[in-house]
Design a protein around this motif. Structure first.
Motif, PDB file in Angstrom:
ATOM      1  N   ASP A   1      17.222  13.052 -11.461  1.00 57.26           N
ATOM      2  CA  ASP A   1      16.108  11.970 -11.185  1.00 57.26           C
ATOM      3  C   ASP A   1      16.382  11.028 -10.331  1.00 57.26           C
ATOM      4  OD1 ASP A   1      14.073  13.095 -12.585  1.00 57.26           O
ATOM      5  OD2 ASP A   1      14.180  11.861 -14.257  1.00 57.26           O
ATOM      6  N   GLY A   2      15.643  10.425  -9.581  1.00 58.58           N
ATOM      7  CA  GLY A   2      15.658   9.387  -8.603  1.00 58.58           C
ATOM      8  C   GLY A   2      15.798   8.170  -9.193  1.00 58.58           C
ATOM      9  N   ASN A   3      16.215   7.026  -8.329  1.00 56.37           N
ATOM     10  CA  ASN A   3      16.365   5.677  -9.072  1.00 56.37           C
ATOM     11  C   ASN A   3      15.037   5.214  -9.523  1.00 56.37           C
ATOM     12  OD1 ASN A   3      18.888   5.717  -8.419  1.00 56.37           O
ATOM     13  ND2 ASN A   3      18.711   4.477  -6.502  1.00 56.37           N
ATOM     14  N   PRO A   4      14.999   4.326 -10.509  1.00 52.18           N
ATOM     15  CA  PRO A   4      13.713   3.963 -10.941  1.00 52.18           C
ATOM     16  C   PRO A   4      12.816   3.320  -9.616  1.00 52.18           C
ATOM     17  CG  PRO A   4      15.375   2.842 -12.245  1.00 52.18           C
ATOM     18  CD  PRO A   4      15.927   3.717 -11.187  1.00 52.18           C
ATOM     19  N   LYS A   5      11.602   3.673  -9.828  1.00 55.21           N
ATOM     20  CA  LYS A   5      10.613   3.085  -8.787  1.00 55.21           C
ATOM     21  C   LYS A   5       9.367   2.583  -9.241  1.00 55.21           C
ATOM     22  CE  LYS A   5       8.451   6.499  -6.261  1.00 55.21           C
ATOM     23  NZ  LYS A   5       8.032   7.474  -5.277  1.00 55.21           N
ATOM     24  N   ILE A   6       8.754   1.786  -8.385  1.00 59.50           N
ATOM     25  CA  ILE A   6       7.473   1.204  -8.543  1.00 59.50           C
ATOM     26  C   ILE A   6       6.614   1.500  -7.417  1.00 59.50           C
ATOM     27  CG2 ILE A   6       5.959  -0.654  -8.857  1.00 59.50           C
ATOM     28  CD1 ILE A   6       8.275  -2.069 -10.456  1.00 59.50           C
ATOM     29  N   TYR A   7       5.337   2.181  -7.618  1.00 57.28           N
ATOM     30  CA  TYR A   7       4.475   2.477  -6.357  1.00 57.28           C
ATOM     31  C   TYR A   7       3.401   1.961  -6.763  1.00 57.28           C
ATOM     32  CZ  TYR A   7       1.033   6.047  -4.662  1.00 57.28           C
ATOM     33  OH  TYR A   7      -0.073   6.715  -4.242  1.00 57.28           O
ATOM     34  N   LEU A   8       2.603   1.628  -5.549  1.00 56.57           N
ATOM     35  CA  LEU A   8       1.003   1.262  -5.680  1.00 56.57           C
ATOM     36  C   LEU A   8       0.358   1.489  -4.351  1.00 56.57           C
ATOM     37  CD1 LEU A   8       1.042  -1.706  -3.906  1.00 56.57           C
ATOM     38  CD2 LEU A   8       2.148  -2.375  -5.935  1.00 56.57           C
ATOM     39  N   ARG A   9      -0.775   1.649  -4.428  1.00 49.61           N
ATOM     40  CA  ARG A   9      -1.553   1.661  -3.024  1.00 49.61           C
ATOM     41  C   ARG A   9      -2.525   0.577  -3.109  1.00 49.61           C
ATOM     42  NH1 ARG A   9      -2.615   5.196   0.902  1.00 49.61           N
ATOM     43  NH2 ARG A   9      -4.781   4.980   1.755  1.00 49.61           N
ATOM     44  N   ALA A  10      -2.528  -0.064  -2.026  1.00 49.15           N
ATOM     45  CA  ALA A  10      -3.562  -1.387  -1.789  1.00 49.15           C
ATOM     46  C   ALA A  10      -3.671  -1.715  -0.264  1.00 49.15           C
ATOM     47  CB  ALA A  10      -2.893  -2.479  -2.498  1.00 49.15           C
ATOM     48  N   LEU A  11      -4.617  -2.560   0.102  1.00 52.59           N
ATOM     49  CA  LEU A  11      -4.957  -2.822   1.368  1.00 52.59           C
ATOM     50  C   LEU A  11      -4.485  -4.182   1.649  1.00 52.59           C
ATOM     51  CD1 LEU A  11      -6.760  -2.546   4.221  1.00 52.59           C
ATOM     52  CD2 LEU A  11      -8.309  -3.849   3.052  1.00 52.59           C
ATOM     53  N   LEU A  12      -3.438  -4.426   2.616  1.00 54.75           N
ATOM     54  CA  LEU A  12      -3.016  -5.725   3.120  1.00 54.75           C
ATOM     55  C   LEU A  12      -4.200  -6.114   4.308  1.00 54.75           C
ATOM     56  CD1 LEU A  12       0.670  -4.853   3.334  1.00 54.75           C
ATOM     57  CD2 LEU A  12      -0.431  -6.243   1.617  1.00 54.75           C
ATOM     58  N   PHE A  13      -4.445  -7.406   4.300  1.00 56.99           N
ATOM     59  CA  PHE A  13      -5.151  -8.035   5.334  1.00 56.99           C
ATOM     60  C   PHE A  13      -4.826  -9.406   5.562  1.00 56.99           C
ATOM     61  CE2 PHE A  13      -7.523  -8.888   1.517  1.00 56.99           C
ATOM     62  CZ  PHE A  13      -8.207 -10.227   1.814  1.00 56.99           C
ATOM     63  N   ALA A  14      -5.207  -9.785   6.956  1.00 54.88           N
ATOM     64  CA  ALA A  14      -5.003 -11.009   7.420  1.00 54.88           C
ATOM     65  C   ALA A  14      -6.247 -12.001   7.355  1.00 54.88           C
ATOM     66  CB  ALA A  14      -4.402 -11.129   8.892  1.00 54.88           C
ATOM     67  N   THR A  15      -6.046 -13.188   7.012  1.00 51.53           N
ATOM     68  CA  THR A  15      -7.301 -14.006   7.099  1.00 51.53           C
ATOM     69  C   THR A  15      -7.557 -14.819   8.293  1.00 51.53           C
ATOM     70  OG1 THR A  15      -5.765 -15.989   6.377  1.00 51.53           O
ATOM     71  CG2 THR A  15      -6.726 -14.747   4.459  1.00 51.53           C
ATOM     72  N   SER A  16      -6.825 -14.392   9.311  1.00 51.15           N
ATOM     73  CA  SER A  16      -7.037 -14.821  10.993  1.00 51.15           C
ATOM     74  C   SER A  16      -7.341 -13.858  11.867  1.00 51.15           C
ATOM     75  CB  SER A  16      -5.865 -15.787  11.101  1.00 51.15           C
ATOM     76  OG  SER A  16      -4.622 -15.108  11.354  1.00 51.15           O
ATOM     77  N   LYS A  17      -7.748 -14.008  12.729  1.00 48.03           N
ATOM     78  CA  LYS A  17      -8.173 -12.856  13.618  1.00 48.03           C
ATOM     79  C   LYS A  17      -6.800 -12.649  14.825  1.00 48.03           C
ATOM     80  CE  LYS A  17     -13.063 -13.720  14.605  1.00 48.03           C
ATOM     81  NZ  LYS A  17     -13.556 -12.399  14.190  1.00 48.03           N
ATOM     82  N   ARG A  18      -5.946 -13.587  14.698  1.00 44.95           N
ATOM     83  CA  ARG A  18      -4.669 -13.260  15.432  1.00 44.95           C
ATOM     84  C   ARG A  18      -3.810 -12.404  14.495  1.00 44.95           C
ATOM     85  NH1 ARG A  18      -1.419 -18.870  15.885  1.00 44.95           N
ATOM     86  NH2 ARG A  18       0.208 -17.466  16.718  1.00 44.95           N
ATOM     87  N   GLY A  19      -4.002 -12.291  13.347  1.00 43.71           N
ATOM     88  CA  GLY A  19      -3.331 -11.364  12.362  1.00 43.71           C
ATOM     89  C   GLY A  19      -1.868 -12.293  12.293  1.00 43.71           C
TER      90      GLY A  19
END
Length: 213
Positions: A52-70
């Motif tokens: 077995d591999g090492n303990p892992k945490i996995y998640l799926r989400a959207l990252l977004f910036a609050t400014s137009k310049r990013g």
């Protein structure tokens, strides 16, 4: 005598230009993350030799910036606490199943970046085992230009004694799926961890496979 109408129009145009410039050029903003649709606790994909591999945490989400310049993300890590135990999962890998890359700088624009995020413990980290209890999960990021880490997401999760006993078996993972009607994460056990190409994932981490003889 100066006509007030053209003067007023000029002042308003100047104000609009200044606001637009501030929003597009000068406002730094920050980065935020949407509610993950799934969170995974368990082992990473089995290593060569069937381990077995090492303990892992996995998640799926959207990252977004609050400014137009990013903004540019330097790093992301997960902190996990249970009672008096605290563990960081600081090895960050992201992307889609068929194209995972080691996290080391990520530009996030206002339209956002949706991806799978895998977090593993360091190879020389302390021994960690999934035990029953109340967990507090936090997703932290470091943005270029910021002096401190920013908390993107925090969520309490419960691992019952029955779930912990099943997690103790090889190749078993615990998934928390978000339930929109109940407004909480619903846990269930699956035999296999999130699928990806083991050789490509090991290469992404910069690890050399060790084959037991």
């Amino acid at each position: 005598m100066t006509d007030p109408i053209p003067l007023t129009v000029s002042v308003l145009a100047l104000a609009v230009s200044a606001i637009t410039a501030w929003l597009t050029l000068f406002r730094r903003g920050t980065v935020r993350m949407t509610q993950p649709t799934v969170i995974y606790f368990g082992p990473d994909t089995p290593r060569p030799g069937g381990r077995d591999g090492n303990p892992k945490i996995y998640l799926r989400a959207l990252l977004f910036a609050t400014s137009k310049r990013g903004r540019i993300i330097e790093s992301i890590h997960i902190s996990l606490s249970r009672s008096e135990t605290h563990q960081n999962f600081n090895i960050w890998v992201h992307g889609e199943t068929n194209k995972l890359v080691r996290g080391s700088g990520l530009f996030v624009g206002e339209t956002g970046v949706a991806a799978n995020h895998h977090f593993l413990m360091p190879e020389d980290g302390s021994h960690f085992k999934w035990l029953a209890g109340h967990y507090q999960l936090g997703v932290h990021t470091r943005l270029v230009g910021d002096k401190a880490h920013k908390l993107l997401f925090s969520q309490p999760l419960e691992v019952t004694s029955d779930l912990a006993a099943q997690l103790d078996r090889p190749g078993v993972g615990l998934y928390f799926d978000w339930g929109p009607d109940s407004s909480r994460y619903l846990p269930h056990i699956e035999q296999c961890p999130p699928l990806h190409d083991p050789e490509q994932f090991i290469e992404t981490l910069g690890l050399t496979p060790h084959v037991e003889r």
